[in-house]
Structure formats: structure tokens, C-alpha cells
Motif scaffolding. Structure first.
Motif, PDB file in Angstrom:
ATOM      1  N   ALA A  58       0.834  -1.204   0.000  1.00 37.98           N
ATOM      2  CA  ALA A  58       0.000   0.000   0.000  1.00 37.98           C
ATOM      3  C   ALA A  58       0.872   1.259   0.000  1.00 37.98           C
ATOM      4  CB  ALA A  58      -0.936   0.000   1.201  1.00 37.98           C
ATOM      5  N   ARG A  59       1.947   1.228   0.789  1.00 31.05           N
ATOM      6  CA  ARG A  59       2.860   2.380   0.830  1.00 31.05           C
ATOM      7  C   ARG A  59       3.491   2.623  -0.531  1.00 31.05           C
ATOM      8  NH1 ARG A  59       8.752   1.725   3.484  1.00 31.05           N
ATOM      9  NH2 ARG A  59       9.768   3.178   2.062  1.00 31.05           N
ATOM     10  N   ARG A  60       3.946   1.551  -1.189  1.00 37.22           N
ATOM     11  CA  ARG A  60       4.573   1.705  -2.504  1.00 37.22           C
ATOM     12  C   ARG A  60       3.569   2.223  -3.541  1.00 37.22           C
ATOM     13  NH1 ARG A  60       9.572   2.567  -1.199  1.00 37.22           N
ATOM     14  NH2 ARG A  60      11.074   0.900  -1.675  1.00 37.22           N
ATOM     15  N   LEU A  61       2.333   1.774  -3.471  1.00 38.58           N
ATOM     16  CA  LEU A  61       1.325   2.284  -4.389  1.00 38.58           C
ATOM     17  C   LEU A  61       1.126   3.787  -4.193  1.00 38.58           C
ATOM     18  CD1 LEU A  61      -1.339  -0.579  -4.247  1.00 38.58           C
ATOM     19  CD2 LEU A  61       0.171  -0.043  -6.170  1.00 38.58           C
ATOM     20  N   LYS A  62       1.065   4.225  -2.941  1.00 44.76           N
ATOM     21  CA  LYS A  62       0.922   5.660  -2.666  1.00 44.76           C
ATOM     22  C   LYS A  62       2.116   6.430  -3.205  1.00 44.76           C
ATOM     23  CE  LYS A  62       0.274   5.317   1.777  1.00 44.76           C
ATOM     24  NZ  LYS A  62       0.092   5.769   3.184  1.00 44.76           N
ATOM     25  N   LEU A  91      11.324   4.987  -6.330  1.00 42.31           N
ATOM     26  CA  LEU A  91      11.763   5.909  -7.368  1.00 42.31           C
ATOM     27  C   LEU A  91      11.264   5.409  -8.713  1.00 42.31           C
ATOM     28  CD1 LEU A  91      13.394   8.387  -8.288  1.00 42.31           C
ATOM     29  CD2 LEU A  91      15.406   6.891  -8.447  1.00 42.31           C
ATOM     30  N   LEU A  92      10.381   6.166  -9.334  1.00 39.01           N
ATOM     31  CA  LEU A  92       9.894   5.844 -10.672  1.00 39.01           C
ATOM     32  C   LEU A  92      10.472   6.863 -11.638  1.00 39.01           C
ATOM     33  CD1 LEU A  92       6.128   5.011 -10.007  1.00 39.01           C
ATOM     34  CD2 LEU A  92       8.059   3.428 -10.235  1.00 39.01           C
ATOM     35  N   LEU A 128       6.438  -2.896  -9.843  1.00 34.63           N
ATOM     36  CA  LEU A 128       5.915  -1.540  -9.984  1.00 34.63           C
ATOM     37  C   LEU A 128       6.779  -0.704 -10.920  1.00 34.63           C
ATOM     38  CD1 LEU A 128       4.716  -0.631  -6.374  1.00 34.63           C
ATOM     39  CD2 LEU A 128       3.384  -1.492  -8.289  1.00 34.63           C
ATOM     40  N   ARG A 129       8.086  -0.869 -10.831  1.00 37.73           N
ATOM     41  CA  ARG A 129       8.962  -0.126 -11.739  1.00 37.73           C
ATOM     42  C   ARG A 129       8.756  -0.563 -13.190  1.00 37.73           C
ATOM     43  NH1 ARG A 129      13.322  -0.514  -7.436  1.00 37.73           N
ATOM     44  NH2 ARG A 129      13.457   1.602  -6.570  1.00 37.73           N
ATOM     45  N   SER A 130       8.509  -1.852 -13.395  1.00 40.13           N
ATOM     46  CA  SER A 130       8.252  -2.340 -14.757  1.00 40.13           C
ATOM     47  C   SER A 130       6.979  -1.736 -15.318  1.00 40.13           C
ATOM     48  CB  SER A 130       8.158  -3.866 -14.763  1.00 40.13           C
ATOM     49  OG  SER A 130       9.380  -4.456 -14.400  1.00 40.13           O
ATOM     50  N   CYS A 131       5.962  -1.615 -14.477  1.00 41.65           N
ATOM     51  CA  CYS A 131       4.708  -0.996 -14.901  1.00 41.65           C
ATOM     52  C   CYS A 131       4.951   0.433 -15.373  1.00 41.65           C
ATOM     53  CB  CYS A 131       3.708  -1.019 -13.745  1.00 41.65           C
ATOM     54  SG  CYS A 131       2.075  -0.379 -14.135  1.00 41.65           S
TER      55      CYS A 131
END
Length: 583
Positions: A10-14, A182-183, A151-154
Motif C-alpha cells: 500500500a505504501r509503494r502504491l501511494k 523511485l519511478l 511496480l517499476r516495470s509498470c
């Protein structure tokens, strides 16, 4: 730092910018939904089914960035897979999280519900791997690494990813990084970038009539600002493929309209096909964006900029990113004040039809010019595949307007839940939906979700008694193209006990004018049913349907086939509307 796995996710999504997670609860994902409920700055938004949740996430990503939705394993995943595949086809960054059976059941091959009860827990992942760019099953050992990788791949590819979160690991505490996610795009190779920019600038300097042509990736990768700056600095005409409708501000002085091969406006087609330096941004020449591959591009003068590489003619150059290249070209290119030809100073727009009486039946010819006047700067306009999309892409949009459609995947019913998702994420913007009656019946229940959250879009339902685009292709009078004629204007009230809506039925031009005026001032959801003739359609749709039928069925297909002389001379069972056989 130590944190529960679900809380970390949840934290990473935020940190990735996700403020709303769509989905449907199921026993395998409830523990994670509890953690979403407890987290600050992120909210679970329920949908009526998993397919609608996937479409809603797609719509959310179009106006808010990266999106996420949650299903339960097996039945939920496969119900959503059409929406995931659509996001893949349209290059939309969506994180699909499935609540998987407990890890102990997976490891022992237990025969649990929502599986095929054969002990195989890899089959769902194999299905999802076909339509996602990264996948992982989360365990306590891999959680911190795999969540960040996926998430980085997305973000990197702007395409869907798939995470399986077993129900018994969500509350397991593991070590996780302190640093925020970091994105960022990868850095370009300095030498490759320098050479690429130099060659592009040299090509621009040498060109007599350069042109910029953009596709949807210009919007997905956030480079439309640079494209406009280059067009203005170098005085270059800019056109878009139809999937990029609205990506470039269509009030920009250098925007000339949509290019779609033979279906383009003559002036736009002339400019694009006669350029001596065509710079393409993320181009994909699909059948629907090129009027069945009718584009005429001079490949020798074609500079093809892609998300992580490019080609100049036949020379391939890897290791350079889209934003770095465009930024370098904008900085290095010489200013130019070459005037645009007068007829190309603005995209073509719909013209007002001849005056008609207020009691004249509504037609597409009278509808779309009035719709264009109804649009406002900053609107989010959602168009369903088929009649609605053909009408909307034929007009220019006001400043700051966004356009959401899925012309490549073309899924029927996409637009209503996509409207919901976009509206949740961008609630301050006015949202308009244009959807056919057949498409509406696929996902109609998501109207209840829109009402439940008190959203206030204007929904235009084009009621022509069935699938008009299909009738244009084949089966004008065939029952398979019919849908039941619901009492559409009763649905908003049926779905919402608080009566927070205004429903209007329109049959005439005068009634449309009144409805648009009421919609303009209403402070609630407005549902406008537009009754249109069965075989009436925008000119673009009629043209495309004719060519598509020949492409799909060939010269001997049911539209064009000669009579079977062994059975006696008979006319074909189906003909295109208003066409002779063999046309």
C-alpha cells in the motif's frame, strides 16, 4: 525498516501516485483490503464486477497516472483479463493485485475453491503473463524486491503488471527499504543521445517541410509539452493518429488535425505524406488508426522515436529515451519562423448543418455540431468504440480537453467504467460520456458506482436500437445486431435511492437544445438518452465500415459474393446500407 507486506505494498502504491484502488472483495484479498482501509492517503473503491474494475483502473490511469485494482484469485482474475489485455494493447500502466490462496495451500497443491481443483497454481499466472510486462507471487522472502521490481516495470513500459498476494502473508512483517519508490526513466547513453539529437537537428535543418506525427505514447510518457515546444520553435506542423486524440492541445497554432491515411482530411494527408522529414513519436500503424493500412509514409525520411530507442531511416539507435531525445532536439534545434499554410492553421471542425425546425427528428448531422458547442476547455471526454468514437474524433477539442477511448482494443462496454475511474481520480474536471445502447448494456451496472460516490458526469446514450457499427459492416436487418430497448432514463433512479440525477429523453433537435441547456446548469449526474435512426451514423463510420467489411470478408464475402448459379439467381442475404452489391 520493518513492515507488514500488505502495508508495504500500500505504501509503494501511494509513492507511485495511486490514491484509489479499484476492485471487488473476495475471501483471498480481504486481509489486504483491511490494510488499504487502514492506510492513509489511499482508498479502496468498489466496483460491480472485476471486468469493470479493470476498465475503471484503465480510465483512472489516463488522467491520474499509474492505477491499481484488486481481484480474488481465479474467477476474479479471469473475469478481469479482458480489461487487462485492453490496457496492454492501449499502453496503460495498471497494477493488477490478486488475493491468492494461502501460501501453505499453494505449496501443498491443496484443492481449494476458485481454482480448477487440480493442484495447479501456476495456470492463472501463465494466463496473466500473456497480457502483462511483469509478474510475481509475493512471499516473505521476495516481497521487498519483487514489489519494487514489478511496480517499476509498470512505470517503465506503461503497461499492466500482475502481483499475486497470498492471503496468509499479507500481515507477515519483513524488512523493507526506508527510501521511497523511485519511478524514473532510465538514463540515456550520453554518446548515443548526442549523436541522435545531432542527426535529428541536421535532418530538420535540411528539410523543406518537416512534420511531427504523434501517437498515444506521447501522452502515456508525458512528452506532449516538449512536442508542442518543438513545433512552435521550429514552426513544424503537428498531427496525431486517432489513438492520440486530445493528446496535443488542439487549439495549438501548429496542430493540423488527425492523420488516418485515406480517411484523413485532404489537407492533413497532403502535408503528412509529402513531407521530406517525418518525425514520429511512438507510432503504431494499426488498421483502425490508418483506415486499414492506407498510410503512405516515406520510410527514407522517417525518424521513428520510441519509448527507449529510435531509428533514423534504416539506422537503429538503442539506449536513448523519448523525453531525453525530445528535450535535446528542443534545446539544439534552430528557431524557424516559416509560416504554416493558411488552410493548415487549425484542424478541420464540424460545420453547422442547414437550419432545421425544432421538431425535426434528431440525426447525427444535427447532433455532433451541437455537441461541439457544448464542450468546454478542460473537459474529460470519454468515447465508446463505434458510433460515438467516430463522431468525437471528427471534431476539434477545446483547450485542455482530454479524450479517453480504446480504439485499438475496441472492447465494447469499456467507456462507462472508464469514465468512473477517471472521474474518481480527477473529480474536479467535468466528465462527459458518449456511449451506444449496445455498449451500455455490457457494463450498465457501473452507473450505480458513479451514483454511489455522488459523481456528476453528463452521460449521452446513443440509442439506435442495437449495434449500428456492426449493421454497417454486415447484417443491417439481422436480429443478431439488435438489443432490447431498455427504459434507459429510468435506470439512474433505479440504481440510486437518493434521486441524485437528472434523466432526459431526446427525440428531436429542439429537445436536444433544451437538454444541453439543462445539463449545462445541473448540479448532479445528467443522463441524456438520444434516440437516433437505426442506420444513421457519422460519415467516418460509414466509410470505415465499408472498407472493413471488404478487409474482413474479401471479394467473395457475403456482401459482395456473386449469385450461386447452381441454386438459382438470388441476391445476397445481406448488403451494406445504401450500397449496391460489388461496390
Amino acid at each position: 525498516m520493518r513492515m507488514q507486506i500488505g502495508t508495504f505494498l500500500a505504501r509503494r502504491l501511494k509513492e507511485a501516485g495511486v490514491r484509489h484502488v479499484f476492485g471487488v472483495p473476495g475471501d483471498f484479498n480481504l486481509s489486504f483490503l483491511e490494510q488499504i482501509h487502514d492506510a492513509r492517503g489511499i482508498e479502496f473503491v468498489g466496483n460491480c464486477n472485476e471486468l469493470n474494475a479493470a476498465y475503471a483502473a484503465d480510465g483512472y490511469a489516463r488522467t491520474s497516472g499509474l492505477a491499481a485494482f484488486v481481484t480474488t484469485f481465479g474467477v476474479g482474475d479471469l473475469a478481469a483479463i479482458g480489461g487487462i489485455a485492453g490496457a496492454y494493447a492501449e499502453n496503460v500502466p495498471v497494477v493488477h493485485i490478486t488475493g491468492a490462496p494461502p501460501l501453505h495451500a499453494v505449496n501443498s497443491g491443496a484443492l481449494v475453491h476458485h481454482t480448477l481443483v487440480d493442484g495447479d497454481y501456476e495456470n492463472i499466472g501463465r494466463c496473466m503473463s500473456e497480457f502483462t510486462v511483469a509478474q510475481a507471487r509475493i512471499t516473505p522472502a521476495n516481497a521487498a524486491y519483487e514489489i519494487d521490481r514489478v511496480l517499476r516495470s509498470c512505470w517503465l513500459e506503461r503497461r499492466p503488471v500482475h502481483l499475486q498476494l497470498p492471503s496468509d502473508v499479507t500481515h507477515i512483517v519483513v524488512e523493507v527499504p526506508d527510501a521511497p519508490l523511485l519511478l524514473a526513466d532510465p538514463a540515456s547513453d550520453p554518446r548515443q543521445l548526442r549523436v541522435a539529437v545531432q542527426r535529428i537537428v541536421e535532418a530538420l535543418d535540411a528539410a523543406r517541410a518537416p512534420v511531427l506525427l504523434v501517437d498515444a505514447d506521447a501522452d502515456r510518457f508525458g512528452v506532449t509539452d516538449l512536442i508542442v515546444k518543438i513545433a512552435e520553435k521550429c514552426a513544424i506542423p503537428c498531427a496525431s493518429l486517432m489513438p492520440a486524440k486530445g493528446a496535443i492541445d488542439e487549439t495549438c497554432s501548429h496542430y493540423i488535425g488527425s492523420y488516418a491515411g485515406a480517411a484523413s482530411a485532404a489537407s492533413v494527408r497532403h502535408v503528412v505524406e509529402n513531407t521530406d522529414c517525418l518525425i514520429g513519436v511512438g507510432l503504431r500503424f494499426t488498421d483502425s488508426s490508418t483506415a486499414l493500412f492506407s498510410q503512405r509514409i516515406n520510410m527514407e525520411s522517417f525518424i521513428d522515436l520510441r519509448r527507449h530507442d529510435l531509428s533514423i531511416g534504416t539506422t537503429q539507435m538503442p539506449g536513448v529515451t523519448l523525453r531525453d531525445v525530445l528535450a535535446g532536439v528542443h534545446e539544439s534545434a534552430k528557431s524557424n519562423s516559416r509560416p504554416l499554410a493558411g488552410e493548415l492553421s487549425a484542424p478541420a471542425n464540424l460545420t453547422d448543418p442547414a437550419p432545421v425546425s425544432d421538431d425535426a427528428p434528431l440525426t447525427h448531422a444535427t447532433l455532433w455540431p451541437r455537441v461541439r458547442r457544448f464542450l468546454q476547455p478542460g473537459d474529460v471526454i470519454v468515447g465508446e468504440a463505434g458510433t460515438a468514437h467516430a463522431g468525437l474524433v471528427s471534431m476539434s477539442l477545446p483547450a485542455g480537453a482530454s479524450y479517453i477511448a480504446a480504439p485499438t482494443w475496441g472492447a465494447v462496454g469499456f467507456s462507462l467504467p472508464a469514465l468512473f475511474g477517471s472521474h474518481v481520480g480527477a473529480s474536479s474536471r467535468r466528465h462527459l460520456l458518449f456511449i451506444g445502447d449496445g455498449s451500455f448494456q455490457f457494463t450498465a451496472q457501473e452507473l450505480s458506482s458513479i451514483l454511489r460516490r455522488g459523481l456528476k458526469p453528463v452521460i449521452f446514450l446513443l440509442n439506435n436500437g442495437g449495434y449500428t457499427i456492426e449493421r454497417m459492416i454486415l447484417g443491417e436487418n439481422s436480429a443478431y445486431n439488435d438489443v432490447d430497448n431498455w427504459r434507459y432514463t429510468d435506470l439512474a433512479r433505479a440504481f440510486d435511492r437518493h434521486d441524485r440525477s437528472l434523466s432526459i429523453e431526446v427525440r428531436t433537435v429542439g429537445e436536444l437544445d433544451v437538454a444541453l441547456g439543462r445539463a449545462e446548469s445541473a448540479d448532479c449526474l445528467v443522463f441524456v438518452e438520444l434516440n437516433l435512426p437505426k442506420m444513421d451514423a457519422p460519415a467516418l463510420l460509414k466509410q470505415f465500415a465499408c472498407h472493413l467489411a471488404n478487409f474482413d470478408y474479401g471479394e467473395c464475402g457475403p456482401r459482395n459474393s456473386a449469385p450461386d448459379l447452381t441454386q438459382g439467381a438470388k441476391a445476397p442475404a445481406h448488403r451494406a446500407h445504401g450500397e449496391r452489391v460489388g461496390a
